[in-house]
Design a protein around this motif. Structure first.
Motif, PDB file in Angstrom:
ATOM      1  N   ILE A   5       0.847  -1.200   0.000  1.00 20.13           N
ATOM      2  CA  ILE A   5       0.000   0.000   0.000  1.00 20.13           C
ATOM      3  C   ILE A   5       0.877   1.244   0.000  1.00 20.13           C
ATOM      4  O   ILE A   5       0.633   2.192  -0.755  1.00 20.13           O
ATOM      5  N   PHE A   6       1.903   1.257   0.844  1.00 19.50           N
ATOM      6  CA  PHE A   6       2.767   2.435   0.952  1.00 19.50           C
ATOM      7  C   PHE A   6       3.500   2.709  -0.359  1.00 19.50           C
ATOM      8  O   PHE A   6       3.661   3.855  -0.761  1.00 19.50           O
ATOM      9  N   ARG A   7       3.953   1.660  -1.040  1.00 19.29           N
ATOM     10  CA  ARG A   7       4.650   1.848  -2.322  1.00 19.29           C
ATOM     11  C   ARG A   7       3.735   2.368  -3.413  1.00 19.29           C
ATOM     12  O   ARG A   7       4.179   3.057  -4.328  1.00 19.29           O
ATOM     13  N   HIS A   8       2.453   2.060  -3.347  1.00 21.79           N
ATOM     14  CA  HIS A   8       1.531   2.456  -4.401  1.00 21.79           C
ATOM     15  C   HIS A   8       0.847   3.794  -4.143  1.00 21.79           C
ATOM     16  O   HIS A   8       0.075   4.251  -4.990  1.00 21.79           O
ATOM     17  N   LEU A  13       7.612  11.312   0.070  1.00 21.23           N
ATOM     18  CA  LEU A  13       7.527  10.571   1.326  1.00 21.23           C
ATOM     19  C   LEU A  13       6.572  11.217   2.321  1.00 21.23           C
ATOM     20  O   LEU A  13       5.738  10.537   2.916  1.00 21.23           O
ATOM     21  N   TRP A  14       6.651  12.533   2.491  1.00 25.33           N
ATOM     22  CA  TRP A  14       5.797  13.198   3.487  1.00 25.33           C
ATOM     23  C   TRP A  14       4.318  13.065   3.116  1.00 25.33           C
ATOM     24  O   TRP A  14       3.465  12.928   3.992  1.00 25.33           O
ATOM     25  N   ALA A  18       1.304  11.097   5.154  1.00 23.82           N
ATOM     26  CA  ALA A  18       0.025  11.754   5.454  1.00 23.82           C
ATOM     27  C   ALA A  18      -1.143  10.911   4.956  1.00 23.82           C
ATOM     28  O   ALA A  18      -2.153  10.743   5.663  1.00 23.82           O
ATOM     29  N   PHE A  19      -1.037  10.363   3.739  1.00 26.14           N
ATOM     30  CA  PHE A  19      -2.080   9.486   3.218  1.00 26.14           C
ATOM     31  C   PHE A  19      -2.232   8.241   4.083  1.00 26.14           C
ATOM     32  O   PHE A  19      -3.354   7.789   4.349  1.00 26.14           O
ATOM     33  N   SER A  20      -1.128   7.679   4.520  1.00 24.06           N
ATOM     34  CA  SER A  20      -1.178   6.486   5.365  1.00 24.06           C
ATOM     35  C   SER A  20      -1.890   6.773   6.684  1.00 24.06           C
ATOM     36  O   SER A  20      -2.720   5.983   7.138  1.00 24.06           O
ATOM     37  N   MET A  21      -1.564   7.900   7.283  1.00 25.01           N
ATOM     38  CA  MET A  21      -2.216   8.281   8.536  1.00 25.01           C
ATOM     39  C   MET A  21      -3.707   8.509   8.325  1.00 25.01           C
ATOM     40  O   MET A  21      -4.532   8.112   9.150  1.00 25.01           O
ATOM     41  N   ALA A  22      -4.060   9.130   7.208  1.00 22.43           N
ATOM     42  CA  ALA A  22      -5.475   9.359   6.902  1.00 22.43           C
ATOM     43  C   ALA A  22      -6.207   8.033   6.707  1.00 22.43           C
ATOM     44  O   ALA A  22      -7.339   7.865   7.182  1.00 22.43           O
ATOM     45  N   LEU A  23      -5.586   7.090   6.022  1.00 22.03           N
ATOM     46  CA  LEU A  23      -6.207   5.780   5.831  1.00 22.03           C
ATOM     47  C   LEU A  23      -6.410   5.059   7.154  1.00 22.03           C
ATOM     48  O   LEU A  23      -7.439   4.414   7.371  1.00 22.03           O
ATOM     49  N   ILE A  24      -5.448   5.162   8.053  1.00 27.64           N
ATOM     50  CA  ILE A  24      -5.567   4.542   9.375  1.00 27.64           C
ATOM     51  C   ILE A  24      -6.717   5.168  10.160  1.00 27.64           C
ATOM     52  O   ILE A  24      -7.535   4.467  10.771  1.00 27.64           O
ATOM     53  N   VAL A  25      -6.806   6.495  10.131  1.00 32.36           N
ATOM     54  CA  VAL A  25      -7.874   7.188  10.855  1.00 32.36           C
ATOM     55  C   VAL A  25      -9.237   6.817  10.281  1.00 32.36           C
ATOM     56  O   VAL A  25     -10.186   6.558  11.027  1.00 32.36           O
TER      57      VAL A  25
END
Length: 56
Positions: A5-8, A13-14, A18-25
């Motif tokens: 997911i992170f690679r796609h 990087l920043w 931010a997208f990863s944190m939003a997906l988690i929330v």
């Protein structure tokens, strides 16, 4: 799975962080709003025995 997911995710990087944190929330909010209330009907964690009449 998380690395895939992170690679796609697009952007630098920043922005990926931010997208990863939003997906988690978003996932947590959806679980608290829909999944956990639905599951509470099938678990016995909400059954309380405090103040029960059959206790000595």
């Amino acid at each position: 799975m998380y690395a895939w997911i992170f690679r796609h995710l697009p952007g630098p990087l920043w922005l990926r962080i931010a997208f990863s944190m939003a997906l988690i929330v978003i996932a947590l909010v959806l679980m608290v709003q829909f999944l956990f209330p639905w599951m509470s009907h099938f678990t016995q964690f909400t059954d309380s025995t405090i103040g029960s009449a059959d206790q000595p």
